[in-house]
Design a protein around this motif. Structure first.
Motif, PDB file in Angstrom:
ATOM      1  N   ASP A 293       0.844  -1.183   0.000  1.00 17.77           N
ATOM      2  CA  ASP A 293       0.000   0.000   0.000  1.00 17.77           C
ATOM      3  C   ASP A 293       0.889   1.245   0.000  1.00 17.77           C
TER       4      ASP A 293
ATOM      5  N   ALA B 297       0.516   4.050  -1.250  1.00 17.26           N
ATOM      6  CA  ALA B 297      -0.165   5.331  -1.080  1.00 17.26           C
ATOM      7  C   ALA B 297      -0.445   5.639   0.394  1.00 17.26           C
ATOM      8  N   ASP B 298      -0.318   4.655   1.269  1.00 16.46           N
ATOM      9  CA  ASP B 298      -0.570   4.847   2.691  1.00 16.46           C
ATOM     10  C   ASP B 298       0.740   5.209   3.394  1.00 16.46           C
ATOM     11  N   LEU B 299       0.873   6.475   3.771  1.00 14.37           N
ATOM     12  CA  LEU B 299       2.121   6.942   4.384  1.00 14.37           C
ATOM     13  C   LEU B 299       2.443   6.207   5.675  1.00 14.37           C
ATOM     14  N   ALA B 300       1.440   5.839   6.459  1.00 15.19           N
ATOM     15  CA  ALA B 300       1.697   5.116   7.704  1.00 15.19           C
ATOM     16  C   ALA B 300       2.347   3.768   7.410  1.00 15.19           C
ATOM     17  N   SER B 301       1.911   3.091   6.353  1.00 12.49           N
ATOM     18  CA  SER B 301       2.521   1.805   5.973  1.00 12.49           C
ATOM     19  C   SER B 301       3.963   1.988   5.532  1.00 12.49           C
TER      20      SER B 301
ATOM     21  N   THR C 251      -0.123  11.929  10.015  1.00 10.72           N
ATOM     22  CA  THR C 251      -1.216  12.790   9.577  1.00 10.72           C
ATOM     23  C   THR C 251      -0.677  13.852   8.625  1.00 10.72           C
TER      24      THR C 251
ATOM     25  N   THR D 183       3.288  17.144   7.062  1.00 16.20           N
ATOM     26  CA  THR D 183       3.058  15.766   7.475  1.00 16.20           C
ATOM     27  C   THR D 183       3.654  15.623   8.865  1.00 16.20           C
TER      28      THR D 183
END
Length: 189
Positions: free
Chosen positions: A70, A72-76, A108, A115
């Motif tokens: 993923d 596109a998911d910055l947390a990942s 976030t 960010t």
């Protein structure tokens, strides 16, 4: 009836003799036609995208490609970075100055350019190198930010821990990894 048969015979004779173009032998002109080429191959949609994770190699910030299911998911992506170099990357002397975390930190995006990554249970600020590892990984993994004219909209990263906060502009990152001949370990890109 004879007249119709005569016209039919004349039409048949004209069709069989051609249109006045003389006959010729076979002309050799290279390889036979092979049809139109198909569309260019595309990336396999089942294959995860590669994201640049920034580690340190001999103290220098270096991008390493890593598949991310993923991207596109910055947390990942941040979680992948905080897991540290994998075995293949460690063989090339990749290290990290970032702390090891047990879970994915909250990430976030606020106001379109900032960010924030929160490192829970981290009582001391991270090193400058660790801050750059996070800043550049997030910068190249994130979608481009819009830049309205007349405002300073330089993307930046806030990193917070227990009782501290650090900020780094993405302009502190080196050129885009693909401009370096792709990533560390690629052959001549």
């Amino acid at each position: 009836m004879r007249r119709g048969a005569g016209l039919c015979a004349v039409a048949l004779f004209m069709g069989l003799t051609g249109c006045g173009v003389p006959t010729s032998d076979v002309i050799e002109a290279g390889a036979p036609a092979s049809g139109m080429p198909g569309p260019a191959p595309t990336a396999d949609p089942t294959e995860p995208a590669a994201v640049p994770l920034f580690f340190l190699t001999d103290g220098e910030l270096t991008a390493y490609p890593r598949p991310a299911t993923d991207a596109a998911d910055l947390a990942s992506v941040v979680r992948l970075l905080l897991e540290g170099p994998n075995e293949k990357e460690r063989v090339t002397s990749a290290t990290t100055d970032l702390p090891r975390l047990t879970g994915a930190p909250p990430v976030t995006v606020t106001d379109g350019v900032t960010t924030t990554v929160t490192l829970p249970d981290t009582p001391t600020p991270v090193s400058r190198e660790a801050l750059l590892q996070l800043t550049c990984t997030v910068h190249y993994a994130a979608a481009p930010f819009p830049r309205p004219s007349g405002e300073d909209r330089t993307p930046r990263l806030h990193v917070t821990g227990t009782g501290w906060m650090m900020t780094s502009p993405t302009s502190a990152c080196p050129a885009q990894p693909s401009a370096w001949g792709l990533f560390h370990g690629d052959e001549g890109g």
